[in-house]
Write an enzyme that holds these catalytic residues in place. Structure first.
Site, PDB file in Angstrom:
ATOM      1  N   HIS A 109       4.491   5.579  11.666  1.00 58.74           N
ATOM      2  CA  HIS A 109       4.080   5.493  10.264  1.00 58.74           C
ATOM      3  C   HIS A 109       3.115   6.668  10.034  1.00 58.74           C
ATOM      4  O   HIS A 109       1.901   6.488   9.916  1.00 58.74           O
ATOM      5  CB  HIS A 109       3.390   4.152  10.021  1.00 58.74           C
ATOM      6  CG  HIS A 109       3.164   3.789   8.595  1.00 58.74           C
ATOM      7  ND1 HIS A 109       3.322   4.679   7.550  1.00 58.74           N
ATOM      8  CD2 HIS A 109       2.769   2.614   8.027  1.00 58.74           C
ATOM      9  CE1 HIS A 109       3.041   4.066   6.419  1.00 58.74           C
ATOM     10  NE2 HIS A 109       2.707   2.823   6.672  1.00 58.74           N
ATOM     11  N   LYS A 157      26.074  -3.758   0.598  1.00 57.98           N
ATOM     12  CA  LYS A 157      27.549  -3.705   0.569  1.00 57.98           C
ATOM     13  C   LYS A 157      28.084  -2.981   1.797  1.00 57.98           C
ATOM     14  O   LYS A 157      29.284  -2.737   1.899  1.00 57.98           O
ATOM     15  CB  LYS A 157      28.014  -2.950  -0.679  1.00 57.98           C
ATOM     16  CG  LYS A 157      27.551  -3.538  -1.980  1.00 57.98           C
ATOM     17  CD  LYS A 157      28.075  -2.673  -3.135  1.00 57.98           C
ATOM     18  CE  LYS A 157      27.155  -2.709  -4.326  1.00 57.98           C
ATOM     19  NZ  LYS A 157      27.465  -1.648  -5.288  1.00 57.98           N
ATOM     20  N   ARG A 198      11.133   4.169   3.880  1.00 57.01           N
ATOM     21  CA  ARG A 198      10.693   3.140   4.851  1.00 57.01           C
ATOM     22  C   ARG A 198      11.927   2.358   5.269  1.00 57.01           C
ATOM     23  O   ARG A 198      12.683   1.878   4.408  1.00 57.01           O
ATOM     24  CB  ARG A 198       9.650   2.201   4.258  1.00 57.01           C
ATOM     25  CG  ARG A 198       9.405   0.995   5.179  1.00 57.01           C
ATOM     26  CD  ARG A 198       8.223   0.163   4.787  1.00 57.01           C
ATOM     27  NE  ARG A 198       6.976   0.873   5.059  1.00 57.01           N
ATOM     28  CZ  ARG A 198       5.781   0.285   5.004  1.00 57.01           C
ATOM     29  NH1 ARG A 198       5.668  -0.986   4.690  1.00 57.01           N
ATOM     30  NH2 ARG A 198       4.699   0.981   5.259  1.00 57.01           N
ATOM     31  N   ARG A 240       0.808  -1.222   0.000  1.00 56.63           N
ATOM     32  CA  ARG A 240       0.000   0.000   0.000  1.00 56.63           C
ATOM     33  C   ARG A 240       0.839   1.269   0.000  1.00 56.63           C
ATOM     34  O   ARG A 240       0.613   2.164  -0.826  1.00 56.63           O
ATOM     35  CB  ARG A 240      -0.916   0.042   1.242  1.00 56.63           C
ATOM     36  CG  ARG A 240      -2.152  -0.777   1.127  1.00 56.63           C
ATOM     37  CD  ARG A 240      -2.528  -1.350   2.469  1.00 56.63           C
ATOM     38  NE  ARG A 240      -1.551  -2.360   2.816  1.00 56.63           N
ATOM     39  CZ  ARG A 240      -1.637  -3.637   2.408  1.00 56.63           C
ATOM     40  NH1 ARG A 240      -2.666  -4.026   1.723  1.00 56.63           N
ATOM     41  NH2 ARG A 240      -0.691  -4.509   2.691  1.00 56.63           N
ATOM     42  N   THR A 241       1.782   1.368   0.925  1.00 62.38           N
ATOM     43  CA  THR A 241       2.474   2.649   1.107  1.00 62.38           C
ATOM     44  C   THR A 241       3.314   2.988  -0.120  1.00 62.38           C
ATOM     45  O   THR A 241       3.226   4.092  -0.665  1.00 62.38           O
ATOM     46  CB  THR A 241       3.349   2.600   2.379  1.00 62.38           C
ATOM     47  OG1 THR A 241       2.557   2.069   3.435  1.00 62.38           O
ATOM     48  CG2 THR A 241       3.845   3.972   2.751  1.00 62.38           C
TER      49      THR A 241
END
Ligand code: CP
Length: 314
Positions: A130, A81, A102, A51-52
Site C-alpha cells: 500500500h 460478469k 485497489r 481514507r484512501t
C-alpha cells in the site's frame, strides 16, 4: 516517475521531491486548484476503503481534475460478469488519464501496469503493498520529528498481511540510521522477504517477544489491525494487543502513536486526547501527499514541465 506500483522502486530523491510539493500544498492549497484542470482520473476500488479512496478523490478535485469512480468494482463493475482486470484497465484507460487501483490480488498493480497506457497508482494490492499509505506515513514521521534519518519505530500487529507496514518499512529504509522493532501477533510475523530487504538496506530489525521489549523511548509506535479478511489458516490463534491509556503510559512524552486506520478496536478511544496520538493527523496527511504524488506523476508522464529539473532533489 511515471507510476507508483511499489514502495521498492522510488528513490529518496523522488520521495523528497514529492514531500517538498506536499509542504507547498499544505502552505497554500489554492495554489494548485487548477493545476490539472481538463484531466480525468479513474479510481477503481475492488476492496472497501474510506481514507484512501476519498482522500484520492478529494485530492484529484483539489487539483482541478475530474474523477470517475467505481466504489465496489468487485460487485458493481464488469468483474462481476467475469471481465479480467487487464481488460478493465484496457477499457478504463480510454476514459481517463490516470488509474488509481485497489485490488485483492497481490500482483494486481503489476498486472495493470503491464497493459496500461496511462499512469497507474497502487492504492492497496491484497496483502502485498500500500505504497501511498507508506508515503503519508513517512511524511507524518518527517513532520513530527523534523527528519526521518535516525528514526526508531516499533511496528505492531499483523506484519504478515499488513500491506501498510510493508510499504512503510520499504520507504523508511531509504533513510539512514533506522531501527525497527517488530512485535507481531503470533503466526503473523514479518515475512523473511522483508527482513532480508531491511538487512540489505542496513536497517536494524529487532524482533520483540513481548510488548515490554519495545524500548520506552522509541520515536514511533505503528499499530496495525489484523487483516482477518486475508487469513485462511483456521488454526491460527490470534491474540491481539490493544493499546490503551494504561499500557501506553510506559512510553516517553515524545513517543508518537501512528495507525493507518481503521483502528477497529486496536487503539482504545481513551488515547485519542493524548498529544502523542497522531493517527487522525496522519490520515489527513493523505491529502497533501496524494495531491503531490498525482501532480508529480502527471508532470513526468505528460511532460507538463511544471516541475523543473533544478527544483528536484536529485
Ligand atoms: N489506511 C487505509 O488504507 O484505509 P482505507 O482502507 O479506509 O482506505
Amino acid at each position: 516517475m511515471k507510476n507508483f506500483i511499489t514502495a521498492e522502486k522510488i528513490t529518496r530523491g523522488e520521495l523528497e521531491d514529492i514531500y517538498t510539493i506536499a509542504d507547498d500544498i499544505k502552505r497554500d492549497k489554492n495554489k494548485y486548484r487548477t493545476a490539472l484542470s481538463g484531466y480525468v482520473i479513474a479510481t477503481l476500488f475492488y476492496e472497501p476503503s474510506t481514507r484512501t479512496r476519498l482522500s484520492f478523490e478529494s485530492s484529484i478535485q483539489r487539483l482541478g481534475a475530474a474523477v470517475i469512480s467505481t466504489e465496489n468494482a468487485r460487485e458493481n463493475a464488469s468483474a462481476k460478469k467475469g471481465e479480467s482486470l487487464e481488460d478493465t484497465i484496457r477499457i478504463v484507460q480510454g476514459y481517463s488519464d490516470m488509474i488509481i487501483l485497489r485490488h485483492f490480488d497481490v500482483h494486481s498493480a503489476e498486472r495493470a501496469l503491464s497493459v496500461a497506457k496511462v499512469p497507474i497508482i497502487n492504492a492497496g494490492s491484497g496483502g502485498g503493498e500500500h505504497p501511498t499509505q507508506g508515503l503519508l506515513d513517512i511524511y507524518t514521521i518527517r513532520e513530527y520529528r523534523g527528519k526521518v534519518d535516525g528514526t526508531s519505530i516499533a511496528v505492531m500487529g499483523d506484519l504478515k498481511y499488513g500491506r501498510t507496514a510493508h510499504s512503510m518499512l520499504k520507504l523508511i529504509s531509504l533513510y539512514d540510521g533506522i531501527t525497527v522493532y517488530g512485535f507481531s501477533v503470533k503466526g503473523l510475523e514479518l515475512p523473511d522477504y522483508y527482513k532480508d530487504f531491511l538487512a540489505a538496506k542496513k536497517v536494524k530489525y529487532i524482533e520483540c517477544k513481548a510488548f515490554t521489549d519495545i524500548p520506552t523511548d522509541v520515536n514511533f509506535i505503528y499499530q496495525t489491525r489484523v487483516q482477518t479478511e486475508r487469513i485462511e489458516d483456521a488454526d491460527l490463534k490470534i491474540e491481539e494487543m490493544i493499546l490503551n491509556k494504561e499500557n501506553f503510559a510506559r512510553f516517553s512524552d515524545s513517543t508518537y502513536l501512528l495507525h493507518p486506520l481503521p483502528r477497529v478496536d486496536k487503539i482504545a478511544s481513551d488515547l485519542d486526547d493524548d498529544k502523542r496520538s497522531i493517527y487522525f493527523n496522519q490520515a489527513h496527511n493523505g491529502i497533501p501527499t496524494r495531491m503531490a504524488l498525482i501532480y508529480y506523476i502527471f508532470n513526468d508522464f505528460y511532460n507538463l514541465g511544471v516541475i523543473h529539473a533544478d527544483k528536484r532533489t536529485k
